[in-house]
Design an enzyme around this catalytic site. Structure first.
Site, PDB file in Angstrom:
ATOM      1  N   CYS A 137       0.828  -1.208   0.000  1.00 56.17           N
ATOM      2  CA  CYS A 137       0.000   0.000   0.000  1.00 56.17           C
ATOM      3  C   CYS A 137       0.857   1.251   0.000  1.00 56.17           C
ATOM      4  CB  CYS A 137      -0.920  -0.028   1.222  1.00 56.17           C
ATOM      5  SG  CYS A 137      -1.917   1.465   1.364  1.00 56.17           S
ATOM      6  N   CYS A 140      -0.404   4.108   2.143  1.00 59.68           N
ATOM      7  CA  CYS A 140      -0.192   3.904   3.584  1.00 59.68           C
ATOM      8  C   CYS A 140       1.278   4.152   3.959  1.00 59.68           C
ATOM      9  CB  CYS A 140      -0.542   2.480   4.013  1.00 59.68           C
ATOM     10  SG  CYS A 140      -2.065   1.843   3.343  1.00 59.68           S
ATOM     11  N   ASP A 141       2.187   3.666   3.140  1.00 60.56           N
ATOM     12  CA  ASP A 141       3.599   3.598   3.558  1.00 60.56           C
ATOM     13  C   ASP A 141       4.546   4.468   2.729  1.00 60.56           C
ATOM     14  OD1 ASP A 141       2.804   1.696   5.406  1.00 60.56           O
ATOM     15  OD2 ASP A 141       3.079   0.048   3.998  1.00 60.56           O
TER      16      ASP A 141
END
Ligand code: NAP
Length: 313
Positions: A137, A140-141
């Site tokens: 992701c 997300c990261d």
């Protein structure tokens, strides 16, 4: 539709576009749906950035924003929400039984919209390094890879979106794809090819992830498929974007699945058991779009409503 204290007319599993659209329709038709949000409330779109192809948003819409709007719309019509994941089901006959940990829930109709989860490469250390340089992701990261070099595996729309997003942070993004052409849409491909931070390794697979759980990822071992040549490519992160598998483990041996593990449906969203319907990525190996998920969510709610009507009294 009358509802007894303990048996729900309709339970919906999943809170992505399919589950929430089913909830909007079921709630408006007085089926009093109870929606169990699942492990990733809002579904896969909460991990994307801009959704450019959902009708009605001429300038695009952020995935999380779109899901918040659907959630609010489902609540406005009276959908009851429960957090958590169902861990066991008994779907042999109505009322269908579901367990949220120790809590038993029963329903006359069930709409399964549990979606799909990212596929992994199957390398021995990918889980050990998950969250330590291995990710599925970018939204997300990606933030953790400012001025770093990252590798993205895959040649579809997801991989191209991940690669494009990662260039906001990373100094360089290398896309590793097993074929010599992309599966992604032409528009995305053009955007990617114009991005100077992105380069490609064609006809190449990731054979190994170099690193350990203490220090994280420091490279990947690549193998060129036609020459067989191996290369250790230094990098700080590996983003895996090679498609998804349907979330159907719970339903094995209870509902018919197709050969790839998707819930088998016919006549729209009917599963092999009358009264149980499936919508979205959990039953769709072909299209897997937010709009098709929403469309089948609508169909499932309408079919559940008709089923309840024909089985009332
Ligand atoms: P996908 O279209 O199935 O693409 C998966 C990619 O990963 C393919 O390029 C595939 O290679 C590669 N791959 C699969 N298994 C692999 C393995 N074991 N090792 C190496 N590579 C592997 O999946 P997706 O990109 O997640 O997209 C899924 C669906 O969502 C599609 O319908 C897509 O259009 C849609 N989507 C749309 C948007 C958008 O419209 N903005 C954004 C994201 C996703 P091959 O090409 O060789 O098969």
């Amino acid at each position: 539709m009358p509802e007894t204290a303990s048996i729900h007319d309709t339970i919906i599993l999943g809170s992505g576009p399919a589950g929430l659209t089913a909830a909007i329709y079921a709630a408006r038709s007085s089926c009093c749906p109870l929606l169990i949000a699942g492990g990733q409330p809002g579904g896969q779109l909460t991990t994307t950035t801009k959704v450019d192809n959902f009708p009605g948003f001429a300038e695009g819409v952020d995935g999380p924003e779109l899901m918040q709007q659907m959630d609010a719309q489902a609540r406005r019509f009276g959908t009851k929400f429960v957090d958590g994941e169902v861990t066991r089901v008994e779907l042999g006959k109505a009322p269908f039984k579901l367990w949220l940990d120790d809590r038993l829930l029963e329903c006359r109709t069930l709409i399964i919209a549990t979606g799909a989860s990212p596929r992994m490469l199957g390398l021995p250390n990918e889980w050990e390094l998950y969250g330590r340089g291995v990710s599925v992701c970018a939204t997300c990261d990606g933030f953790f890879y400012r001025d770093k070099h990252v590798v993205v595996v895959g040649g579809g729309d997801t991989a191209m979106e991940e690669a494009s997003f990662l260039t906001r942070f990373a100094s360089k993004v290398t896309v590793v794809h097993r074929r010599d052409s992309l599966r992604a849409s032409a528009a995305l491909e053009q955007r990617i090819r114009e991005n100077e931070k992105i380069d490609f390794r064609w006809e190449t697979v990731v054979n190994d992830i170099l690193g350990d759980s203490q220090k994280g990822v420091h490279g990947v071992r690549l193998r060129h498929l036609t020459s067989g040549k191996k290369e250790d490519l230094p990098c700080d992160g590996l983003f895996i974007a090679i498609g998804h598998s349907p979330n159907t483990t719970l339903f094995k041996n209870q509902l018919d699945l197709d050969e790839d593990g998707y819930l088998a449906t016919r006549n729209g969203t009917e599963t092999s058991t009358p009264g149980i319907f499936a919508a979205g990525d959990v039953q769709d190996p072909h299209f897997r779009q937010a709009i098709t998920a929403a469309g089948t969510g609508c169909m499932a709610a309408l079919q559940a409503e008709r089923y309840l009507e024909s089985h009332s009294g």
